[in-house]
Design a protein around this motif. Structure first.
Motif, PDB file in Angstrom:
ATOM      1  N   GLN A  83     -22.542   0.820  10.736  1.00  0.00           N
ATOM      2  CA  GLN A  83     -23.440  -0.025  11.520  1.00  0.00           C
ATOM      3  C   GLN A  83     -23.097   0.031  13.010  1.00  0.00           C
ATOM      4  O   GLN A  83     -21.938   0.195  13.396  1.00  0.00           O
ATOM      5  CB  GLN A  83     -23.368  -1.466  11.013  1.00  0.00           C
ATOM      6  CG  GLN A  83     -23.924  -1.626   9.603  1.00  0.00           C
ATOM      7  CD  GLN A  83     -23.743  -3.028   9.055  1.00  0.00           C
ATOM      8  OE1 GLN A  83     -23.507  -3.981   9.800  1.00  0.00           O
ATOM      9  NE2 GLN A  83     -23.852  -3.168   7.730  1.00  0.00           N
ATOM     10  N   ASP A  84     -24.131  -0.122  13.839  1.00  0.00           N
ATOM     11  CA  ASP A  84     -23.973  -0.126  15.292  1.00  0.00           C
ATOM     12  C   ASP A  84     -23.530  -1.521  15.725  1.00  0.00           C
ATOM     13  O   ASP A  84     -24.341  -2.445  15.873  1.00  0.00           O
ATOM     14  CB  ASP A  84     -25.310   0.242  15.949  1.00  0.00           C
ATOM     15  CG  ASP A  84     -25.221   0.281  17.468  1.00  0.00           C
ATOM     16  OD1 ASP A  84     -24.139  -0.019  18.023  1.00  0.00           O
ATOM     17  OD2 ASP A  84     -26.248   0.596  18.101  1.00  0.00           O
ATOM     18  N   ARG A  85     -22.245  -1.679  15.969  1.00  0.00           N
ATOM     19  CA  ARG A  85     -21.694  -2.995  16.285  1.00  0.00           C
ATOM     20  C   ARG A  85     -22.181  -3.531  17.626  1.00  0.00           C
ATOM     21  O   ARG A  85     -22.128  -4.746  17.861  1.00  0.00           O
ATOM     22  CB  ARG A  85     -20.163  -2.937  16.239  1.00  0.00           C
ATOM     23  CG  ARG A  85     -19.654  -2.647  14.831  1.00  0.00           C
ATOM     24  CD  ARG A  85     -18.157  -2.437  14.728  1.00  0.00           C
ATOM     25  NE  ARG A  85     -17.836  -2.141  13.331  1.00  0.00           N
ATOM     26  CZ  ARG A  85     -17.028  -2.879  12.570  1.00  0.00           C
ATOM     27  NH1 ARG A  85     -16.415  -3.941  13.064  1.00  0.00           N
ATOM     28  NH2 ARG A  85     -16.824  -2.554  11.294  1.00  0.00           N
ATOM     29  N   SER A  86     -22.661  -2.679  18.492  1.00  0.00           N
ATOM     30  CA  SER A  86     -23.169  -3.143  19.781  1.00  0.00           C
ATOM     31  C   SER A  86     -24.444  -3.959  19.614  1.00  0.00           C
ATOM     32  O   SER A  86     -24.834  -4.706  20.528  1.00  0.00           O
ATOM     33  CB  SER A  86     -23.425  -1.963  20.718  1.00  0.00           C
ATOM     34  OG  SER A  86     -24.516  -1.173  20.255  1.00  0.00           O
ATOM     35  N   ARG A  87     -25.091  -3.842  18.467  1.00  0.00           N
ATOM     36  CA  ARG A  87     -26.342  -4.563  18.213  1.00  0.00           C
ATOM     37  C   ARG A  87     -26.117  -5.856  17.436  1.00  0.00           C
ATOM     38  O   ARG A  87     -27.076  -6.578  17.155  1.00  0.00           O
ATOM     39  CB  ARG A  87     -27.318  -3.673  17.452  1.00  0.00           C
ATOM     40  CG  ARG A  87     -27.776  -2.442  18.231  1.00  0.00           C
ATOM     41  CD  ARG A  87     -28.691  -1.595  17.366  1.00  0.00           C
ATOM     42  NE  ARG A  87     -29.837  -2.356  16.896  1.00  0.00           N
ATOM     43  CZ  ARG A  87     -30.504  -2.094  15.770  1.00  0.00           C
ATOM     44  NH1 ARG A  87     -30.129  -1.088  14.990  1.00  0.00           N
ATOM     45  NH2 ARG A  87     -31.536  -2.839  15.408  1.00  0.00           N
ATOM     46  N   TRP A  88     -24.897  -6.170  17.111  1.00  0.00           N
ATOM     47  CA  TRP A  88     -24.631  -7.424  16.415  1.00  0.00           C
ATOM     48  C   TRP A  88     -24.890  -8.600  17.352  1.00  0.00           C
ATOM     49  O   TRP A  88     -24.710  -8.492  18.575  1.00  0.00           O
ATOM     50  CB  TRP A  88     -23.200  -7.459  15.889  1.00  0.00           C
ATOM     51  CG  TRP A  88     -22.958  -6.510  14.744  1.00  0.00           C
ATOM     52  CD1 TRP A  88     -23.866  -5.698  14.143  1.00  0.00           C
ATOM     53  CD2 TRP A  88     -21.718  -6.295  14.063  1.00  0.00           C
ATOM     54  NE1 TRP A  88     -23.287  -4.978  13.126  1.00  0.00           N
ATOM     55  CE2 TRP A  88     -21.960  -5.322  13.058  1.00  0.00           C
ATOM     56  CE3 TRP A  88     -20.430  -6.808  14.203  1.00  0.00           C
ATOM     57  CZ2 TRP A  88     -20.961  -4.869  12.198  1.00  0.00           C
ATOM     58  CZ3 TRP A  88     -19.431  -6.365  13.349  1.00  0.00           C
ATOM     59  CH2 TRP A  88     -19.695  -5.394  12.350  1.00  0.00           C
ATOM     60  N   ASP A  89     -25.289  -9.723  16.779  1.00  0.00           N
ATOM     61  CA  ASP A  89     -25.645 -10.915  17.552  1.00  0.00           C
ATOM     62  C   ASP A  89     -24.365 -11.608  18.035  1.00  0.00           C
ATOM     63  O   ASP A  89     -23.736 -12.364  17.294  1.00  0.00           O
ATOM     64  CB  ASP A  89     -26.474 -11.867  16.678  1.00  0.00           C
ATOM     65  CG  ASP A  89     -27.005 -13.065  17.444  1.00  0.00           C
ATOM     66  OD1 ASP A  89     -26.461 -13.376  18.517  1.00  0.00           O
ATOM     67  OD2 ASP A  89     -27.949 -13.708  16.950  1.00  0.00           O
ATOM     68  N   ARG A  90     -23.978 -11.335  19.284  1.00  0.00           N
ATOM     69  CA  ARG A  90     -22.714 -11.871  19.801  1.00  0.00           C
ATOM     70  C   ARG A  90     -22.751 -13.378  20.013  1.00  0.00           C
ATOM     71  O   ARG A  90     -21.713 -14.044  19.928  1.00  0.00           O
ATOM     72  CB  ARG A  90     -22.371 -11.167  21.124  1.00  0.00           C
ATOM     73  CG  ARG A  90     -22.018  -9.700  20.947  1.00  0.00           C
ATOM     74  CD  ARG A  90     -20.761  -9.533  20.103  1.00  0.00           C
ATOM     75  NE  ARG A  90     -20.676  -8.215  19.474  1.00  0.00           N
ATOM     76  CZ  ARG A  90     -19.727  -7.870  18.616  1.00  0.00           C
ATOM     77  NH1 ARG A  90     -18.801  -8.747  18.271  1.00  0.00           N
ATOM     78  NH2 ARG A  90     -19.725  -6.664  18.074  1.00  0.00           N
ATOM     79  N   SER A  91     -23.930 -13.931  20.255  1.00  0.00           N
ATOM     80  CA  SER A  91     -24.031 -15.381  20.397  1.00  0.00           C
ATOM     81  C   SER A  91     -23.712 -16.068  19.064  1.00  0.00           C
ATOM     82  O   SER A  91     -22.940 -17.037  19.022  1.00  0.00           O
ATOM     83  CB  SER A  91     -25.434 -15.770  20.869  1.00  0.00           C
ATOM     84  OG  SER A  91     -25.586 -17.173  20.899  1.00  0.00           O
ATOM     85  N   ALA A  92     -24.298 -15.551  17.987  1.00  0.00           N
ATOM     86  CA  ALA A  92     -24.023 -16.117  16.664  1.00  0.00           C
ATOM     87  C   ALA A  92     -22.554 -15.934  16.286  1.00  0.00           C
ATOM     88  O   ALA A  92     -21.930 -16.818  15.692  1.00  0.00           O
ATOM     89  CB  ALA A  92     -24.924 -15.461  15.615  1.00  0.00           C
ATOM     90  N   ILE A  93     -21.998 -14.780  16.638  1.00  0.00           N
ATOM     91  CA  ILE A  93     -20.587 -14.513  16.338  1.00  0.00           C
ATOM     92  C   ILE A  93     -19.689 -15.498  17.092  1.00  0.00           C
ATOM     93  O   ILE A  93     -18.725 -16.043  16.536  1.00  0.00           O
ATOM     94  CB  ILE A  93     -20.229 -13.055  16.685  1.00  0.00           C
ATOM     95  CG1 ILE A  93     -20.905 -12.105  15.692  1.00  0.00           C
ATOM     96  CG2 ILE A  93     -18.714 -12.845  16.681  1.00  0.00           C
ATOM     97  CD1 ILE A  93     -20.796 -10.636  16.057  1.00  0.00           C
ATOM     98  N   GLY A  94     -20.004 -15.740  18.354  1.00  0.00           N
ATOM     99  CA  GLY A  94     -19.215 -16.683  19.133  1.00  0.00           C
ATOM    100  C   GLY A  94     -19.273 -18.086  18.570  1.00  0.00           C
ATOM    101  O   GLY A  94     -18.241 -18.779  18.451  1.00  0.00           O
ATOM    102  N   THR A  95     -20.473 -18.528  18.198  1.00  0.00           N
ATOM    103  CA  THR A  95     -20.624 -19.855  17.612  1.00  0.00           C
ATOM    104  C   THR A  95     -19.885 -19.946  16.278  1.00  0.00           C
ATOM    105  O   THR A  95     -19.180 -20.926  16.007  1.00  0.00           O
ATOM    106  CB  THR A  95     -22.113 -20.180  17.401  1.00  0.00           C
ATOM    107  OG1 THR A  95     -22.795 -20.113  18.649  1.00  0.00           O
ATOM    108  CG2 THR A  95     -22.286 -21.570  16.814  1.00  0.00           C
ATOM    109  N   GLY A  96     -20.045 -18.918  15.456  1.00  0.00           N
ATOM    110  CA  GLY A  96     -19.380 -18.908  14.166  1.00  0.00           C
ATOM    111  C   GLY A  96     -17.871 -18.935  14.285  1.00  0.00           C
ATOM    112  O   GLY A  96     -17.179 -19.660  13.562  1.00  0.00           O
TER     113      GLY A  96
ATOM    114  N   HIS B  67     -15.243  -9.252  14.931  1.00  0.00           N
ATOM    115  CA  HIS B  67     -14.553  -8.982  16.195  1.00  0.00           C
ATOM    116  C   HIS B  67     -13.836  -7.631  16.224  1.00  0.00           C
ATOM    117  O   HIS B  67     -13.323  -7.222  17.274  1.00  0.00           O
ATOM    118  CB  HIS B  67     -13.542 -10.103  16.485  1.00  0.00           C
ATOM    119  CG  HIS B  67     -14.181 -11.376  16.954  1.00  0.00           C
ATOM    120  ND1 HIS B  67     -14.548 -12.384  16.082  1.00  0.00           N
ATOM    121  CD2 HIS B  67     -14.544 -11.789  18.192  1.00  0.00           C
ATOM    122  CE1 HIS B  67     -15.101 -13.371  16.773  1.00  0.00           C
ATOM    123  NE2 HIS B  67     -15.111 -13.038  18.053  1.00  0.00           N
ATOM    124  N   ALA B  68     -13.794  -6.928  15.092  1.00  0.00           N
ATOM    125  CA  ALA B  68     -13.117  -5.620  15.065  1.00  0.00           C
ATOM    126  C   ALA B  68     -13.933  -4.591  15.837  1.00  0.00           C
ATOM    127  O   ALA B  68     -15.160  -4.531  15.695  1.00  0.00           O
ATOM    128  CB  ALA B  68     -12.923  -5.163  13.623  1.00  0.00           C
TER     129      ALA B  68
END
Length: 415
Positions: free
Chosen positions: A262-275, A303-304
């Motif tokens: 998977q292309d990690r640059s396209r992951w939702d960083r806002s959701a990751i930060g909140t989570g 975060h990896a």
């Protein structure tokens, strides 16, 4: 019609149950209302307020049944506290005042989930019945979530409904003091609802966005309702961190992409930060349970910088803690993947082969799929091919079947 079913079902069911006094009867009347809508709306068009239209029809059907039962002097199982409602009072635009108990759970959908998770029923029955009636999950998909056959789950649902009727269980909205005893069942419902949508057990698409979004809504409402409960925060964190990858889980053709692809640059960083923030908060309480621990694992993945650079030793330690807290064979199987990354595929294969003897995993397609991947990595193509075939035989989702076939093909002998 499909959109109305997804959007309005739970609200129409809740309003009808209050009149019917019987959840089973309410379900039947709501189904009849949708059948009536299919004919009327096709002819006259969809009304401005489809939910109000459906509610009026369903409640009137329920009142008709109650009148007939009264004439026949049958006994009405009390599933909700009786409400003094006359037939003339049922109007499409009618809005009933909320009781103090209903104010304790202000969201309609979450209120009905808490109501259905009645402690008089066995925990599995609470969860399964709520998924079926309130969340609209099919009996087959519920069966897959519980690792049983569809016929077994159908029988369990029927027994649960009969127990409600025979025991005259008083279904009502629980007050604030009763919420904690129902919380674990409610969390399980939301988690299984999300899991069923995240990777649909059946159908052509990998994700059922309607179920995922419904689960996220319920988790957010739970967080607002019970912000001091670490497992509530843990569940919301788990859902946010997992769903952050939604856009990258398939390619443009809808084919499944493994985590490492998977292309990690396209992951939702806002959701990751909140989570991640919710994970830290839950762990700091010292009362982290299975959802917070799963969320911690998901946060490490999120975060990896790459699959290979993931902190697999820490993930393995978290799986050890999770397995101690929640001794599930599915957790043990997921832990084996971490074992393969820390100790190698041979050590993991030994654990998977031990788990293969657990009858609870007999129909779980991820077991042979994981076994196939380990055998492939060990350069044992014939055995890996057999395991992929076994996984295919247990898989009904088109995207997953395509992926398994793609993995199987290079292992087959060429003519």
């Amino acid at each position: 019609m499909v959109e109305a079913h997804r959007r309005e079902w739970v609200f129409v069911l809740a309003a009808t149950a209050r009149v019917a006094g019987d959840l089973d009867l309410a379900e039947e009347c709501v189904q009849e209302a949708y059948v009536a809508a299919l004919g009327t709306w096709t002819r006259d068009g969809v009304p401005d307020k489809p939910g109000a239209w459906l509610t009026a029809i369903a409640r009137r059907r329920a009142l008709d049944v109650l009148r007939r039962r009264q004439v026949l002097r049958t006994k009405l199982p009390l599933l909700v506290e009786p409400e003094a409602v006359e037939p003339e009072a049922v109007e499409p635009e009618a809005v009933e005042p909320e009781t103090p108990d209903e104010v304790a759970v202000p969201d309609d959908r979450l209120r009905l989930v808490f109501t259905c998770c009645h402690p008089a029923l066995a925990r599995e029955a609470q969860v399964a019945l709520t998924l079926r009636l309130v969340c609209g999950v099919s009996t087959l998909d519920i069966a897959r979530a519980f690792l049983v056959s569809e016929s077994t789950m159908a029988a369990r649902l029927t027994r649960a409904k009969k127990k409600i009727s025979a025991a005259r269980i008083p279904y009502r909205v629980p007050d604030s003091a009763e919420l904690p005893e129902r919380l674990d069942a409610v969390l399980t419902v939301v988690h299984l609802l999300f899991t069923t949508g995240h990777t649909a057990p059946t159908g052509g698409d990998l994700v059922r966005a309607d179920l995922v979004d419904r689960a996220l809504h319920l988790a957010r409402m739970l967080r607002e309702l019970m912000p001091q409960e670490p497992e509530v925060g843990g569940l919301l964190a788990l859902l946010l961190l997992t769903d952050a990858r939604r856009a990258t889980r398939t390619d443009d053709q809808g084919r499944l992409l493994r985590l490492e692809d998977q292309d990690r640059s396209r992951w939702d960083r806002s959701a990751i930060g909140t989570g991640h923030g919710l994970v830290v908060e839950a762990l700091r309480t010292g009362r982290a349970g299975r959802y917070a621990l799963q969320a911690a694992i998901a946060s490490l993945h999120a975060h990896a910088p790459s699959y290979a650079a993931t902190d697999w030793p820490q993930i393995l330690r978290l799986y050890d803690a999770l397995l101690a807290r929640w001794p599930s064979p599915v957790v043990a199987l997921n832990r084996a993947v971490a074992v393969s990354m820390v100790q190698g595929p041979e050590s993991a294969l030994a654990e998977v082969d031990t788990l293969a003897r657990d009858p609870r995993l007999a129909g779980y397609h991820y077991l042979p799929a994981i076994r196939a991947d380990l055998l492939r990595r060990l350069n044992r193509p014939a055995e890996a091919a057999d395991a992929y075939r076994a996984a295919l035989a247990l898989t009904d989702n088109t995207a997953e079947r395509t992926h398994l076939t793609t993995m199987l093909t290079p292992l087959l002998p060429h003519p």
